[in-house]
Design a protein around this motif. Structure first.
Motif, PDB file in Angstrom:
ATOM      1  N   TYR A 193      44.743  43.253  44.841  1.00  0.00           N
ATOM      2  CA  TYR A 193      45.072  42.751  43.503  1.00  0.00           C
ATOM      3  C   TYR A 193      45.641  43.857  42.615  1.00  0.00           C
ATOM      4  N   ILE A 194      45.072  45.038  42.720  1.00  0.00           N
ATOM      5  CA  ILE A 194      45.570  46.165  41.922  1.00  0.00           C
ATOM      6  C   ILE A 194      46.998  46.512  42.337  1.00  0.00           C
ATOM      7  N   ALA A 195      47.242  46.578  43.639  1.00  0.00           N
ATOM      8  CA  ALA A 195      48.587  46.919  44.134  1.00  0.00           C
ATOM      9  C   ALA A 195      49.598  45.842  43.752  1.00  0.00           C
ATOM     10  N   VAL A 196      49.233  44.574  43.911  1.00  0.00           N
ATOM     11  CA  VAL A 196      50.146  43.477  43.560  1.00  0.00           C
ATOM     12  C   VAL A 196      50.417  43.479  42.054  1.00  0.00           C
ATOM     13  N   GLY A 197      49.385  43.660  41.249  1.00  0.00           N
ATOM     14  CA  GLY A 197      49.568  43.694  39.794  1.00  0.00           C
ATOM     15  C   GLY A 197      50.473  44.834  39.360  1.00  0.00           C
ATOM     16  N   PHE A 198      50.291  46.000  39.965  1.00  0.00           N
ATOM     17  CA  PHE A 198      51.123  47.143  39.606  1.00  0.00           C
ATOM     18  C   PHE A 198      52.573  46.943  40.040  1.00  0.00           C
ATOM     19  N   LEU A 199      52.771  46.506  41.293  1.00  0.00           N
ATOM     20  CA  LEU A 199      54.136  46.307  41.775  1.00  0.00           C
ATOM     21  C   LEU A 199      54.860  45.209  41.001  1.00  0.00           C
ATOM     22  N   CYS A 200      54.165  44.136  40.703  1.00  0.00           N
ATOM     23  CA  CYS A 200      54.798  43.064  39.919  1.00  0.00           C
ATOM     24  C   CYS A 200      55.128  43.549  38.512  1.00  0.00           C
ATOM     25  N   PHE A 235      47.909  50.578  34.497  1.00  0.00           N
ATOM     26  CA  PHE A 235      48.580  50.237  33.237  1.00  0.00           C
ATOM     27  C   PHE A 235      49.129  51.487  32.545  1.00  0.00           C
ATOM     28  N   TYR A 236      48.523  52.643  32.808  1.00  0.00           N
ATOM     29  CA  TYR A 236      49.028  53.886  32.221  1.00  0.00           C
ATOM     30  C   TYR A 236      50.478  54.120  32.636  1.00  0.00           C
ATOM     31  N   TRP A 237      50.766  53.927  33.922  1.00  0.00           N
ATOM     32  CA  TRP A 237      52.127  54.159  34.408  1.00  0.00           C
ATOM     33  C   TRP A 237      53.086  53.102  33.873  1.00  0.00           C
ATOM     34  N   LEU A 238      52.625  51.879  33.760  1.00  0.00           N
ATOM     35  CA  LEU A 238      53.494  50.838  33.206  1.00  0.00           C
ATOM     36  C   LEU A 238      53.814  51.127  31.741  1.00  0.00           C
ATOM     37  N   LEU A 268      52.777  43.616  26.446  1.00  0.00           N
ATOM     38  CA  LEU A 268      52.778  42.164  26.617  1.00  0.00           C
ATOM     39  C   LEU A 268      52.092  41.779  27.923  1.00  0.00           C
ATOM     40  N   PHE A 269      52.400  42.490  28.983  1.00  0.00           N
ATOM     41  CA  PHE A 269      51.794  42.264  30.291  1.00  0.00           C
ATOM     42  C   PHE A 269      50.274  42.461  30.227  1.00  0.00           C
ATOM     43  N   PHE A 270      49.829  43.520  29.562  1.00  0.00           N
ATOM     44  CA  PHE A 270      48.402  43.816  29.436  1.00  0.00           C
ATOM     45  C   PHE A 270      47.692  42.770  28.586  1.00  0.00           C
ATOM     46  N   TRP A 303      56.636  53.680  31.394  1.00  0.00           N
ATOM     47  CA  TRP A 303      58.002  53.216  31.644  1.00  0.00           C
ATOM     48  C   TRP A 303      58.533  52.369  30.499  1.00  0.00           C
ATOM     49  N   GLU A 304      57.784  51.411  30.046  1.00  0.00           N
ATOM     50  CA  GLU A 304      58.245  50.523  28.969  1.00  0.00           C
ATOM     51  C   GLU A 304      57.025  50.031  28.199  1.00  0.00           C
ATOM     52  N   THR A 305      56.865  50.528  26.982  1.00  0.00           N
ATOM     53  CA  THR A 305      55.660  50.271  26.216  1.00  0.00           C
ATOM     54  C   THR A 305      55.538  48.805  25.798  1.00  0.00           C
ATOM     55  N   ARG A 306      56.597  48.224  25.302  1.00  0.00           N
ATOM     56  CA  ARG A 306      56.508  46.857  24.776  1.00  0.00           C
ATOM     57  C   ARG A 306      56.243  45.833  25.874  1.00  0.00           C
ATOM     58  N   LEU A 307      56.965  45.916  26.959  1.00  0.00           N
ATOM     59  CA  LEU A 307      56.755  44.962  28.047  1.00  0.00           C
ATOM     60  C   LEU A 307      55.398  45.167  28.711  1.00  0.00           C
ATOM     61  N   ALA A 308      54.974  46.411  28.844  1.00  0.00           N
ATOM     62  CA  ALA A 308      53.662  46.677  29.425  1.00  0.00           C
ATOM     63  C   ALA A 308      52.551  46.188  28.502  1.00  0.00           C
TER      64      ALA A 308
END
Length: 130
Positions: free
Chosen positions: A6-13, A92-95, A105-107, A98-103
């Protein structure tokens, strides 16, 4: 082991969603909508990755929240899966790098759905993964 998946899928997605969406840092509404309309495959794939990713991250967040609540109630906590999920929240740190606003929203979507799906009654016998 499912939590590592789940962690890997969530990060890759999340990664693919961020890279397939048009850039939002200097936000230009016209450019953003034009990119969404003229690149329908990228838009569709980004939406699918967003949906799958926030569901996978919601399972991880739900496990962390359940572990904290059960620990405060002095009930049995599955420590191994809880520590794996807490470590997985670091993705989530890495996301965010890369892009604060989209990450963000994702979080937020993952957090809200994870909080909604918290189940503290462990006597139920159905599959708790999603």
């Amino acid at each position: 082991m499912f939590y590592l998946l789940y962690i890997a899928v969530g990060f890759l997605c999340g990664y693919f969603m961020i890279h397939w969406m048009p850039p939002v840092t200097p936000f230009d509404f016209t450019y953003f909508i034009t990119e969404l309309i003229f690149n329908p495959l990228r838009t569709f794939l980004a939406m699918i990755c967003f949906f799958i990713g926030f569901l996978a991250n919601a399972v991880v967040i739900r496990t962390v929240i359940e572990g904290v609540i059960l620990c405060l109630q002095r009930k049995q906590v599955r420590w191994k899966e809880w520590f794996i999920c807490c470590g997985g929240m670091g993705s989530f740190y890495w996301l965010f790098q890369w892009e604060t606003r989209l990450a963000a929203l994702f979080f937020i979507f993952s957090l809200i759905y994870g909080m909604i799906s918290v189940d503290l009654d462990r006597s139920r016998q159905y599959n708790r993964n999603l």
